[in-house]
Motif scaffolding. Structure first.
Motif, short mmCIF file in Angstrom:
data_model
loop_
_atom_site.label_atom_id
_atom_site.label_comp_id
_atom_site.label_asym_id
_atom_site.label_seq_id
_atom_site.Cartn_x
_atom_site.Cartn_y
_atom_site.Cartn_z
N LEU A 138 0.76 -1.21 0.03
CA LEU A 138 0.05 0.11 -0.03
C LEU A 138 0.88 1.21 0.02
O LEU A 138 0.59 2.17 -0.70
CB LEU A 138 -0.79 -0.06 1.05
CG LEU A 138 -2.04 -0.96 1.32
CD1 LEU A 138 -2.88 -0.95 2.26
CD2 LEU A 138 -2.84 -1.00 -0.16
N LEU A 139 1.89 1.03 0.48
CA LEU A 139 2.81 2.49 0.64
C LEU A 139 3.55 2.56 -0.62
O LEU A 139 3.96 3.70 -1.17
CB LEU A 139 3.85 2.37 1.85
CG LEU A 139 3.41 2.23 3.46
CD1 LEU A 139 4.58 2.11 4.37
CD2 LEU A 139 2.86 3.85 3.34
N LEU A 194 -2.13 6.13 -3.19
CA LEU A 194 -2.31 6.22 -1.48
C LEU A 194 -1.41 7.07 -1.09
O LEU A 194 -1.83 8.15 -0.32
CB LEU A 194 -2.18 5.03 -0.95
CG LEU A 194 -2.25 4.87 0.65
CD1 LEU A 194 -3.05 3.52 0.82
CD2 LEU A 194 -1.28 5.30 1.28
N VAL A 195 -0.10 7.53 -1.57
CA VAL A 195 0.60 8.57 -1.02
C VAL A 195 1.82 8.70 -2.14
O VAL A 195 2.28 7.42 -2.84
CB VAL A 195 1.47 7.98 0.22
CG1 VAL A 195 2.29 6.74 0.09
CG2 VAL A 195 2.52 9.24 0.56
N ARG A 250 3.03 -7.34 6.90
CA ARG A 250 2.00 -7.03 7.84
C ARG A 250 0.55 -6.77 7.09
O ARG A 250 0.76 -5.69 6.28
CB ARG A 250 2.18 -6.23 8.93
CG ARG A 250 2.86 -6.43 10.19
CD ARG A 250 2.16 -7.55 11.03
NE ARG A 250 1.13 -6.62 11.65
CZ ARG A 250 1.13 -5.54 12.54
NH1 ARG A 250 2.40 -5.49 13.20
NH2 ARG A 250 0.04 -5.08 13.23
N ARG A 251 -0.28 -7.00 7.26
CA ARG A 251 -1.55 -6.80 6.94
C ARG A 251 -2.03 -5.41 7.33
O ARG A 251 -1.94 -5.17 8.39
CB ARG A 251 -2.75 -7.74 6.90
CG ARG A 251 -2.63 -9.12 6.34
CD ARG A 251 -3.78 -10.03 6.58
NE ARG A 251 -3.46 -11.11 5.91
CZ ARG A 251 -4.36 -12.53 5.73
NH1 ARG A 251 -5.69 -12.21 6.77
NH2 ARG A 251 -4.31 -13.44 5.25
N ALA A 252 -2.18 -4.34 6.24
CA ALA A 252 -2.45 -3.22 6.66
C ALA A 252 -3.57 -2.93 7.48
O ALA A 252 -3.55 -2.14 8.53
CB ALA A 252 -2.65 -2.30 5.36
N GLY A 253 -4.78 -3.91 7.60
CA GLY A 253 -5.70 -3.62 8.49
C GLY A 253 -5.47 -3.93 9.88
O GLY A 253 -6.19 -3.89 10.78
N THR A 254 -4.43 -4.74 10.18
CA THR A 254 -3.93 -5.16 11.35
C THR A 254 -3.10 -4.04 12.22
O THR A 254 -2.87 -4.48 13.37
CB THR A 254 -3.20 -6.46 11.40
OG1 THR A 254 -2.00 -6.41 11.02
CG2 THR A 254 -4.02 -7.45 10.45
#
Length: 273
Positions: A159-160, A165-166, A187-191
């Motif tokens: 995602l980064l 997103l950014v 790591r899953r972003a949602g965690t």
């Protein structure tokens, strides 16, 4: 590929070398360099004054008043000061000469470009129109990241790296940011907890600011417009350090693939579980 610190450095260099000066000669090698034909490229730039430079994501913006140059270096491109005029060729994709004798070459734009847009249409450019907030903008906050990450099963690194997103982060700095934040790239972003997100936000700004102060990171092709290397590679903690000791805990830095990219992590400082 030049990321935010390198694009910022080059934009500032161009301003230092040619800001306020009129273009006396401009040429592009062929139709692949720009969104306009070589003849039109010269016609639209010659006689114009470079009023300012800037950056959007990893793209460099050159403000010539009636037209804006959008330069994307992608992987191999560079901007270099030349001693004098030379005709463009396959290496020197586009060349600009300014009053007073300053000559800038935009080189190796094999995957990149030097496109020309009317000032009012820059935001509609196919790259710029899809960009997320700049890391130094007010919009880029810990709260923004928390909302962007919320419920997402994708890796935080993936995602980064997503420019929607950014804007401006790339492989080098994402690895360094996640190490500084103590977060594993898989790591899953949602965690992620609120504290972890706040650390990622703070590390993003801190590391990008420091890398810009040191004029970027040089491993191979990147040099600034004066032909000098960046110096942030001297401060890297994990990127390109696979097999070496983590500077924080002494564990071995490991290289793996995350989000399709070579990724560097300290298993002790960035535990996955």
């Amino acid at each position: 590929m030049p990321e935010l610190p390198e694009a910022t450095t080059i934009a500032r260099d161009v301003a230092a070398l040619a800001g306020g000066r009129r273009v006396v000669r401009a040429a592009a090698f062929d139709e692949s360099v720009s969104n306009v034909a070589p003849g039109e490229f010269a016609r639209r730039l010659e006689g114009e004054t470079l009023r300012g430079t800037g950056r959007r994501g990893k793209a460099i913006l050159l403000d010539f008043g009636s037209v804006v140059g959008i330069v994307h270096l992608v992987i191999s491109g560079r901007v270099l000061r030349l001693e004098g005029w030379r005709e463009p060729d396959r290496i020197h994709s586009a060349v600009l000469e300014f009053e007073g004798g300053a000559v800038l070459a935009f080189t190796r734009l094999w995957l990149g470009y030097f496109e020309l847009y009317p000032p009012g249409e820059v935001e509609n450019h196919r790259l710029i129109s899809r960009l997320g907030p700049d890391p130094f903008s007010e919009e880029f906050s810990a709260a923004y990241l928390a909302e962007a990450f919320g419920g997402r099963r994708a890796s935080v690194k993936g995602l980064l790296l997503d420019q929607s997103l950014v804007a401006g982060l790339g492989n080098i700095y994402v690895d360094e940011v996640l190490f500084a934040a103590g977060v594993h790239p898989m790591r899953r972003a949602g965690t992620l907890s609120a504290g972890e997100i706040e650390r990622i936000h703070a590390a993003t700004r801190r590391i990008l600011r420091r890398a810009t102060e040191l004029r970027g990171t040089t491993f191979d092709s990147y040099h600034d417009a004066f032909g000098e290397r960046g110096r942030f590679q001297e401060e890297l903690k994990v990127f390109a350090r696979a097999g070496l000791a983590c500077p924080e805990c002494g564990s071995e830095v490991v290289k793996m693939r995350v989000a399709g990219r070579g990724t560097h992590v300290c298993p002790r400082c960035q535990p996955l579980n």
